[in-house]
Motif scaffolding. Sequence first.
Motif, PDB file in Angstrom:
ATOM      1  N   ARG A  42       0.588  -1.311   0.131  1.00 53.05           N
ATOM      2  CA  ARG A  42       0.497   0.224  -0.186  1.00 53.05           C
ATOM      3  C   ARG A  42       1.124   1.569  -0.069  1.00 53.05           C
ATOM      4  O   ARG A  42       1.975   1.224   0.431  1.00 53.05           O
ATOM      5  N   VAL A  43       0.326   1.869   0.081  1.00 47.66           N
ATOM      6  CA  VAL A  43       1.143   3.481  -0.056  1.00 47.66           C
ATOM      7  C   VAL A  43      -0.008   5.447   0.132  1.00 47.66           C
ATOM      8  O   VAL A  43      -1.189   5.280  -0.527  1.00 47.66           O
ATOM      9  N   VAL A  44       0.593   5.318   0.557  1.00 48.40           N
ATOM     10  CA  VAL A  44       0.292   6.366   1.339  1.00 48.40           C
ATOM     11  C   VAL A  44       0.762   7.901   0.659  1.00 48.40           C
ATOM     12  O   VAL A  44       1.685   7.849   0.941  1.00 48.40           O
ATOM     13  N   THR A  45      -0.410   8.457   0.032  1.00 54.59           N
ATOM     14  CA  THR A  45      -0.327   9.377  -0.570  1.00 54.59           C
ATOM     15  C   THR A  45      -0.687  11.119  -1.149  1.00 54.59           C
ATOM     16  O   THR A  45      -1.654  10.828  -0.802  1.00 54.59           O
ATOM     17  N   ASP A  46      -0.805  11.864  -1.209  1.00 53.26           N
ATOM     18  CA  ASP A  46      -1.126  13.084  -1.489  1.00 53.26           C
ATOM     19  C   ASP A  46      -1.262  12.941  -3.422  1.00 53.26           C
ATOM     20  O   ASP A  46      -1.628  13.971  -4.339  1.00 53.26           O
ATOM     21  N   VAL A  47      -0.569  11.798  -3.712  1.00 51.90           N
ATOM     22  CA  VAL A  47      -0.116  11.765  -5.457  1.00 51.90           C
ATOM     23  C   VAL A  47      -0.058  13.088  -6.119  1.00 51.90           C
ATOM     24  O   VAL A  47       0.035  12.923  -7.503  1.00 51.90           O
ATOM     25  N   THR A  48       0.626  14.151  -5.554  1.00 54.16           N
ATOM     26  CA  THR A  48       1.475  14.744  -6.514  1.00 54.16           C
ATOM     27  C   THR A  48       2.991  14.853  -5.843  1.00 54.16           C
ATOM     28  O   THR A  48       3.644  15.140  -6.485  1.00 54.16           O
ATOM     29  N   ARG A  49       3.130  15.178  -4.763  1.00 55.12           N
ATOM     30  CA  ARG A  49       4.115  15.868  -4.184  1.00 55.12           C
ATOM     31  C   ARG A  49       4.981  14.452  -2.821  1.00 55.12           C
ATOM     32  O   ARG A  49       6.479  14.184  -3.285  1.00 55.12           O
ATOM     33  N   PHE A  50       3.842  14.071  -2.043  1.00 53.74           N
ATOM     34  CA  PHE A  50       4.789  12.574  -1.326  1.00 53.74           C
ATOM     35  C   PHE A  50       4.207  11.109  -1.464  1.00 53.74           C
ATOM     36  O   PHE A  50       2.517  11.463  -1.671  1.00 53.74           O
ATOM     37  N   ALA A  51       4.449  10.410  -1.156  1.00 53.92           N
ATOM     38  CA  ALA A  51       4.406   9.018  -0.766  1.00 53.92           C
ATOM     39  C   ALA A  51       5.159   8.275   0.104  1.00 53.92           C
ATOM     40  O   ALA A  51       6.222   8.335   0.065  1.00 53.92           O
ATOM     41  N   TRP A  52       4.488   6.933   1.100  1.00 56.01           N
ATOM     42  CA  TRP A  52       5.087   6.731   1.717  1.00 56.01           C
ATOM     43  C   TRP A  52       5.087   4.836   1.624  1.00 56.01           C
ATOM     44  O   TRP A  52       3.540   4.661   1.668  1.00 56.01           O
ATOM     45  N   LEU A  53       5.441   3.532   1.591  1.00 55.81           N
ATOM     46  CA  LEU A  53       4.989   2.011   0.473  1.00 55.81           C
ATOM     47  C   LEU A  53       5.982   2.309   1.993  1.00 55.81           C
ATOM     48  O   LEU A  53       5.787   2.051   2.816  1.00 55.81           O
ATOM     49  N   SER A  54       4.643   0.966   2.203  1.00 53.32           N
ATOM     50  CA  SER A  54       4.466   0.465   3.307  1.00 53.32           C
ATOM     51  C   SER A  54       3.984  -1.318   2.990  1.00 53.32           C
ATOM     52  O   SER A  54       3.155  -0.919   2.127  1.00 53.32           O
ATOM     53  N   ASP A  55       3.931  -2.315   4.303  1.00 51.34           N
ATOM     54  CA  ASP A  55       3.035  -3.074   4.410  1.00 51.34           C
ATOM     55  C   ASP A  55       3.326  -3.947   3.157  1.00 51.34           C
ATOM     56  O   ASP A  55       2.272  -5.015   2.236  1.00 51.34           O
ATOM     57  N   VAL A  56       4.687  -4.303   2.254  1.00 57.34           N
ATOM     58  CA  VAL A  56       5.342  -5.340   1.637  1.00 57.34           C
ATOM     59  C   VAL A  56       5.120  -6.440   2.205  1.00 57.34           C
ATOM     60  O   VAL A  56       5.721  -6.045   2.407  1.00 57.34           O
ATOM     61  N   TYR A  57       4.232  -6.725   1.852  1.00 54.14           N
ATOM     62  CA  TYR A  57       4.865  -8.786   1.306  1.00 54.14           C
ATOM     63  C   TYR A  57       4.320  -9.827  -0.029  1.00 54.14           C
ATOM     64  O   TYR A  57       3.314  -9.306  -0.684  1.00 54.14           O
ATOM     65  N   VAL A  58       5.551 -10.836  -0.301  1.00 51.47           N
ATOM     66  CA  VAL A  58       4.576 -12.192  -0.720  1.00 51.47           C
ATOM     67  C   VAL A  58       4.470 -12.982  -0.110  1.00 51.47           C
ATOM     68  O   VAL A  58       5.507 -13.239   1.132  1.00 51.47           O
ATOM     69  N   LEU A  67       1.076   7.846  -9.747  1.00 45.38           N
ATOM     70  CA  LEU A  67       2.125   8.022  -8.271  1.00 45.38           C
ATOM     71  C   LEU A  67       2.901   8.529  -9.684  1.00 45.38           C
ATOM     72  O   LEU A  67       3.542   8.887  -9.161  1.00 45.38           O
ATOM     73  N   ALA A  68       2.703   9.258 -11.411  1.00 45.94           N
ATOM     74  CA  ALA A  68       3.761   9.049 -11.528  1.00 45.94           C
ATOM     75  C   ALA A  68       3.989  10.758 -11.604  1.00 45.94           C
ATOM     76  O   ALA A  68       5.227  11.750 -11.211  1.00 45.94           O
ATOM     77  N   LYS A  69       3.165  12.000 -10.621  1.00 47.48           N
ATOM     78  CA  LYS A  69       4.279  13.019 -10.088  1.00 47.48           C
ATOM     79  C   LYS A  69       4.453  13.251  -8.682  1.00 47.48           C
ATOM     80  O   LYS A  69       5.082  14.277  -8.243  1.00 47.48           O
ATOM     81  N   VAL A  70       4.569  11.819  -8.373  1.00 47.75           N
ATOM     82  CA  VAL A  70       4.782  11.617  -7.083  1.00 47.75           C
ATOM     83  C   VAL A  70       6.505  12.044  -6.866  1.00 47.75           C
ATOM     84  O   VAL A  70       7.307  11.739  -7.351  1.00 47.75           O
ATOM     85  N   HIS A  71       7.002  12.990  -6.173  1.00 45.20           N
ATOM     86  CA  HIS A  71       8.728  13.503  -6.211  1.00 45.20           C
ATOM     87  C   HIS A  71       9.312  12.834  -4.910  1.00 45.20           C
ATOM     88  O   HIS A  71      10.606  12.761  -5.619  1.00 45.20           O
ATOM     89  N   ARG A  72       8.768  12.691  -3.719  1.00 39.80           N
ATOM     90  CA  ARG A  72       8.718  12.308  -2.813  1.00 39.80           C
ATOM     91  C   ARG A  72       8.507  10.425  -2.730  1.00 39.80           C
ATOM     92  O   ARG A  72       7.751  10.592  -2.062  1.00 39.80           O
ATOM     93  N   LEU A  73       9.078   9.402  -2.985  1.00 44.70           N
ATOM     94  CA  LEU A  73       8.755   7.897  -2.210  1.00 44.70           C
ATOM     95  C   LEU A  73       9.618   7.771  -1.210  1.00 44.70           C
ATOM     96  O   LEU A  73      10.425   7.475  -1.028  1.00 44.70           O
ATOM     97  N   LEU A  74       9.107   7.730   0.316  1.00 41.68           N
ATOM     98  CA  LEU A  74       9.526   7.126   1.550  1.00 41.68           C
ATOM     99  C   LEU A  74       9.197   5.639   1.697  1.00 41.68           C
ATOM    100  O   LEU A  74       8.267   5.733   1.364  1.00 41.68           O
ATOM    101  N   LEU A  75      10.371   4.542   2.268  1.00 42.61           N
ATOM    102  CA  LEU A  75      10.113   3.945   2.867  1.00 42.61           C
ATOM    103  C   LEU A  75      10.403   2.955   4.344  1.00 42.61           C
ATOM    104  O   LEU A  75      11.696   4.135   4.208  1.00 42.61           O
ATOM    105  N   ASP A  79      14.672  -5.262   6.941  1.00 35.77           N
ATOM    106  CA  ASP A  79      15.851  -6.240   6.626  1.00 35.77           C
ATOM    107  C   ASP A  79      15.368  -6.837   5.037  1.00 35.77           C
ATOM    108  O   ASP A  79      16.093  -7.347   4.076  1.00 35.77           O
ATOM    109  N   ALA A  80      14.701  -5.393   3.830  1.00 40.39           N
ATOM    110  CA  ALA A  80      14.714  -5.386   2.334  1.00 40.39           C
ATOM    111  C   ALA A  80      15.382  -4.573   1.780  1.00 40.39           C
ATOM    112  O   ALA A  80      15.514  -4.155   0.513  1.00 40.39           O
ATOM    113  N   HIS A  81      16.136  -4.094   2.347  1.00 37.11           N
ATOM    114  CA  HIS A  81      17.651  -2.649   2.086  1.00 37.11           C
ATOM    115  C   HIS A  81      17.656  -3.470   0.165  1.00 37.11           C
ATOM    116  O   HIS A  81      17.824  -2.658  -0.661  1.00 37.11           O
ATOM    117  N   ALA A  82      18.360  -4.333  -0.173  1.00 36.96           N
ATOM    118  CA  ALA A  82      18.790  -4.821  -1.045  1.00 36.96           C
ATOM    119  C   ALA A  82      17.817  -5.213  -2.137  1.00 36.96           C
ATOM    120  O   ALA A  82      17.986  -4.187  -3.601  1.00 36.96           O
TER     121      ALA A  82
END
Length: 141
Positions: A64-80, A103-111, A115-118
């Motif tokens: 999931r991504v928490v976002t304003d869809v223009t400037r900022f997004a936070w990627l979270s809860d990723v699993y398979v 999300l094409a306009k999002v300037h900054r995507l954080l997470l 353990d999944a840096h690579a």
Amino acid sequence: MSWLRHGFEINTDKTKLDRESILRMLRATYWASEVPPADLWESILNSRAYGMYSPDGEQAGFARVVTDVTRFAWLSDVYVLPVHRDRGLGKWLIETVINDPALAKVHRLLLSTNDAHALYKEHGFTTLEGEEATKMMTLLR
């Protein structure tokens, strides 16, 4: 939006999400184990959700991504799901999220990850360093 690969689907339609499966997986993670299920589900409903489904329709993964869809997004809860790992599905899920036209306009995507840096570095994420790191702050409640 929907993306297909090798019989698997990633879809942003929240009505397709398997609530119980997602909550079960998130409750088993280090980052969401203490969060009440109702709060987890509310966070999903208030985010851009990416359900991953196996060829038989099973909830195979999620992000999931928490976002304003223009400037900022936070990627979270990723699993398979473990049964579907080692097939490149996690990479595909991240690739799909970061290339989502919504999300094409999002300037900054954080997470944040322990353990999944690579995995994320493969997709262009970097760790914050120097002045950039000193600018970031948090308020924990």
